[in-house]
Write an enzyme that holds these catalytic residues in place. Structure first.
Site, PDB file in Angstrom:
ATOM      1  N   LEU A 112      35.164  55.884  51.822  1.00 52.79           N
ATOM      2  CA  LEU A 112      34.543  56.176  50.536  1.00 52.79           C
ATOM      3  C   LEU A 112      33.086  55.756  50.659  1.00 52.79           C
ATOM      4  CD1 LEU A 112      37.176  54.799  47.965  1.00 52.79           C
ATOM      5  CD2 LEU A 112      36.746  57.193  48.550  1.00 52.79           C
ATOM      6  N   ASP A 113      32.154  56.560  50.147  1.00 50.41           N
ATOM      7  CA  ASP A 113      30.758  56.138  50.220  1.00 50.41           C
ATOM      8  C   ASP A 113      30.565  54.876  49.385  1.00 50.41           C
ATOM      9  OD1 ASP A 113      29.619  56.860  47.458  1.00 50.41           O
ATOM     10  OD2 ASP A 113      30.526  58.753  48.062  1.00 50.41           O
ATOM     11  N   ALA A 114      29.481  54.190  49.622  1.00 52.97           N
ATOM     12  CA  ALA A 114      29.272  52.861  49.040  1.00 52.97           C
ATOM     13  C   ALA A 114      29.361  52.867  47.518  1.00 52.97           C
ATOM     14  CB  ALA A 114      27.927  52.302  49.485  1.00 52.97           C
ATOM     15  N   THR A 116      31.113  54.957  45.625  1.00 51.70           N
ATOM     16  CA  THR A 116      32.396  55.425  45.105  1.00 51.70           C
ATOM     17  C   THR A 116      33.402  54.285  45.133  1.00 51.70           C
ATOM     18  OG1 THR A 116      32.001  57.687  45.836  1.00 51.70           O
ATOM     19  CG2 THR A 116      34.284  57.076  45.434  1.00 51.70           C
TER      20      THR A 116
END
Length: 248
Positions: A112-114, A116
């Site tokens: 998950l991107d930072a 999210t």
């Protein structure tokens, strides 16, 4: 039934089920007698059957039961600002902070991107991780996106039809507009792939940039009541369902 299942040095099936957390020994005996347990795809409805847990596939009511005590799989409610790596050379908050209680070496399933938040799986089961991450298995993932602007009623129709991105089209399996208010909307989408920042890029493409994004489900695994930064180990039945979703 395969004679290998009845080998005298095996473990009684009801004991295996009880150890896997299915229920008490007596409850497991009732499940067997009712024909609700299969071993290697064959119904076992008599007590006294012995199995080698490491060599058979056991299902209860159609759900695979995990009997590997060495396998550890957890779900983390990843907080905002945490990068999806086990450590970060730039000193940013990483996942190692949340799994220090485990002696096993865990690694994350996908990313998950930072910015999210939400469901992130970590495991020491390499085969399970590879299958969950591989696009051919199409394990579903559900997200709730807070987007800029009041989305139109036909947005879900457009997302289900498909949106062209630089690395290929993306289409959602399901879509629900949860709320439309002044300046923002909440949209829930289900996808069967996990390309980098795909949900954010998809909404950017249709003109509604994401302000906030949370993944609420990965396969059968949900957040439940986990708060940000909290995690829990999957129980046997939940892990069995996850293995089924991965095609194991």
């Amino acid at each position: 039934m395969d004679l290998e299942i009845h080998r005298p040095e095996g473990v009684r099936l009801q004991k295996v089920l009880a150890a896997a957390g299915v229920g008490s020994r007596r409850k497991c005996e009732v499940l067997i007698e009712r024909g609700l347990v299969t071993v290697n795809g064959e119904v076992v409805d008599q007590l006294g059957v012995r199995v080698n847990p490491a060599e058979v596939v056991i299902e209860v009511k159609g759900k695979r039961i995990s009997v590997d005590d060495d396998a550890v799989t957890v779900v983390l409610n990843k907080p905002r600002g945490v990068v999806s790596t086990m450590s970060d050379p730039q000193g940013r908050p990483a996942l190692d902070t949340y799994v220090r209680e485990f002696s096993e070496r865990l690694f994350h399933v996908g990313r998950l991107d930072a910015e999210t938040t939400g469901v992130l799986l970590l495991t020491n089961d390499g085969e399970l991780a590879n299958r969950l991450a591989h696009p051919t298995h199409g394990v579903s993932k559900v997200y709730i996106a807070k987007v800029t602007g009041a989305v139109p009623a036909n947005l879900c129709t457009r997302l289900r039809a498909g949106v062209d991105l630089d690395d290929g089209p993306v289409r959602v399996a399901s879509c629900t507009i949860l709320d439309v208010s002044k300046g923002h909307s909440l949209v829930e989408v289900e996808l069967h792939e996990g390309r980098n920042r795909i949900v954010r890029r998809m909404f950017d493409k249709v003109g509604f940039p994401v302000v906030d994004l949370v993944r609420t489900r990965f396969g059968p695994v949900t957040l439940g009541n986990l708060g940000p930064g909290e995690l829990r180990r999957l129980d046997r039945e939940e892990l069995g369902s996850l293995m089924q979703a991965a095609g194991l």
